[in-house]
Design an enzyme around this catalytic site. Structure first.
Site, PDB file in Angstrom:
ATOM      1  CB  THR A 138       2.740  86.550  31.795  1.00  0.00           C
ATOM      2  OG1 THR A 138       3.200  85.338  32.369  1.00  0.00           O
ATOM      3  CG2 THR A 138       3.942  87.470  31.627  1.00  0.00           C
ATOM      4  CG  ASP A 139       2.187  83.274  36.064  1.00  0.00           C
ATOM      5  OD1 ASP A 139       2.804  83.311  34.968  1.00  0.00           O
ATOM      6  OD2 ASP A 139       1.767  82.208  36.566  1.00  0.00           O
ATOM      7  CD  GLU A 140       6.559  82.782  32.065  1.00  0.00           C
ATOM      8  OE1 GLU A 140       7.718  83.075  31.752  1.00  0.00           O
ATOM      9  OE2 GLU A 140       5.917  81.869  31.534  1.00  0.00           O
ATOM     10  CE1 TYR A 155       5.836  86.334  26.953  1.00  0.00           C
ATOM     11  CE2 TYR A 155       6.085  85.121  29.020  1.00  0.00           C
ATOM     12  CZ  TYR A 155       5.281  85.766  28.091  1.00  0.00           C
ATOM     13  OH  TYR A 155       3.920  85.844  28.288  1.00  0.00           O
ATOM     14  CE  LYS A 201       3.079  89.999  28.189  1.00  0.00           C
ATOM     15  NZ  LYS A 201       2.115  90.377  27.110  1.00  0.00           N
TER      16      LYS A 201
END
Ligand code: NAD
Ligand code: TDX
Length: 350
Positions: free
Chosen positions: A131-133, A157, A161
């Site tokens: 993810t970009d997060e 989260y 990741k």
């Protein structure tokens, strides 16, 4: 002919990917390994079960012995790891599940894939869907995230990741396992579980219930239609260089309030009657640690692998709203059972 092991293929993006792959490459074999958590739904794969090239296995990516058996039974040449706990709000109330599946699960799957690769499956490659997060939060004038942006995850989260991405990187550098990592921005489209902003708003609006907006509604996300994400993964599997990471994103930044207003107007047009849906917008307490802005620079994928999104947001969002309108039974099931309890706990009302 390829044999893919897709994990998390009963979730939102995984199910779209399984459908995409079997349609695009009908000769390939797809094994879907999914634990069927609250987010996994076999209805997302209706019609696919009949395909002789498809096999579903209910199981956990943390289960090393199950993985060993699976890799013994099948000569897998491509692992695509979607399986994850994926909702930021749940990671705030129950971070342990995220550490377990996202970190321990990715580790266990890497070990199993590496063993197979050293043995009967020397062509096995491992694509990790991230993810970009992991890159943290941008200021209003910052350039979008590139593959060289330092990791700075802010939620349980995104931290889990990020940890999984690091494990994947290490299995390449240390053991030579051919890995690929993709970091994608926010997805939208059919089969998304209604804890996420877009389906939540569509479903609440259809019942004239409040549309909850965290904080001031000015947080920015970069939205990509899910099929374009699947095509991006396809491009990386076809031409990506082992050990590399590729950002996938829509060049499509929206504030949350503008997205919700756009959905309201789309529903006013497609389902006229009653007052304007925008009247249902309700500002509520902000998400703790809420990242302000995400934006992806997908230039590397575009230049090196000739990928570009096919869907304009204006077109993709209408298609998405229409899909939820046309699938009332799916909507009803997704919102039954545990979802009601989750909703009450998260939003303080039914
Ligand atoms: P989702 O929550 O809809 O689906 C996750 C799936 O994984 C479910 O089917 C669930 O049953 C399964 N699963 C969970 N734990 C498991 C375990 N221990 N073993 C086996 N299966 C398990 O998630 P999604 O939105 O489809 O996201 C898929 C992947 O893409 C995730 O890795 C997520 O981090 C990543 N991602 C999502 C987005 C997005 O906008 N949704 C954007 C970028 C990246
Ligand atoms: O009720 C809500 N009200 C609200 O204002 C919800 C559920 C969300 N929001 C806001 C929070 C975010 O700024 O909307 C934005 C989008 O929220 P989510 O749909 O929960 O997505 P986000 O937190 O951005 O994370 C998503 O994108 C990256 C996915 O859930 C992740 O799995 C993915 O990695």
């Amino acid at each position: 002919m390829k044999t893919l092991l897709v994990t998390g293929g009963a979730g939102f993006i995984g199910a779209n990917f399984v459908r995409y792959w079997l349609e695009r490459y009908p000769g390939d074999r797809v094994i879907n390994l999914d634990a069927l958590t609250y987010a996994g739904n076999l209805e997302n794969l209706k019609g696919v079960e009949a395909n002789d090239n498809y096999r579903f296995v209910r199981g956990d990516i943390c289960d090393a012995s199950l993985l060993r058996t699976l890799f013994d039974e099948e000569v897998v040449d491509t692992v695509v790891n979607f399986a994850a706990e994926s909702h930021v709000d749940r990671s705030i109330t129950d971070p342990g599940a995220f550490v377990r599946t996202n970190i321990e699960g990715t580790f266990t799957l890497l070990e199993a894939a590496a063993n197979a690769w050293r043995g009967d499956a020397p062509d096995c490659r491992f694509l990790h869907v991230s993810t970009d997060e992991v890159y943290g939060s941008l200021g209003p004038d910052d350039p979008p995230f590139t593959e060289r942006t330092p990791y700075a995850p802010n939620s349980p989260y995104s931290a889990s990741k990020a940890a999984s991405d690091h494990l994947v990187r290490a299995w390449f550098h240390t053991y030579g396992l051919p890995v690929l990592t993709t970091n994608c921005s926010n997805n939208y489209g059919p089969y998304q579980f209604p804890e996420k902003l877009i389906p939540l708003v569509i479903m609440n609006a259809l019942e004239d219930r409040p549309l909850p907006i965290y904080g001031d509604g000015k947080n920015v996300r970069d939205w990509l239609y899910v099929e374009d994400h699947c095509r991006g993964i396809d491009a990386v599997l076809a031409g990506g260089r082992a050990g590399e990471t590729y950002n996938i994103g829509g060049c499509n930044e929206w504030t949350n309030i503008d997205i919700v207003a756009r959905i309201c107007r789309t529903l006013d047009e497609l389902r006229p009657g009653g007052g304007p849906k925008e009247d249902l917008i309700t500002y509520i307490k902000d998400r703790p640690g809420h990242d302000r802005r995400y934006a992806i620079d997908a230039g590397k994928l575009m230049r090196e692998l000739d990928w570009a999104p096919l869907y304009q947001f204006e077109q993709g969002i209408v298609k998405t709203v229409q899909w939820y309108l046309e699938h009332p039974a799916w909507v009803e099931h997704a919102r039954s059972g545990d979802y009601r309890n989750y909703y009450r706990q998260q939003y303080g009302h039914n």
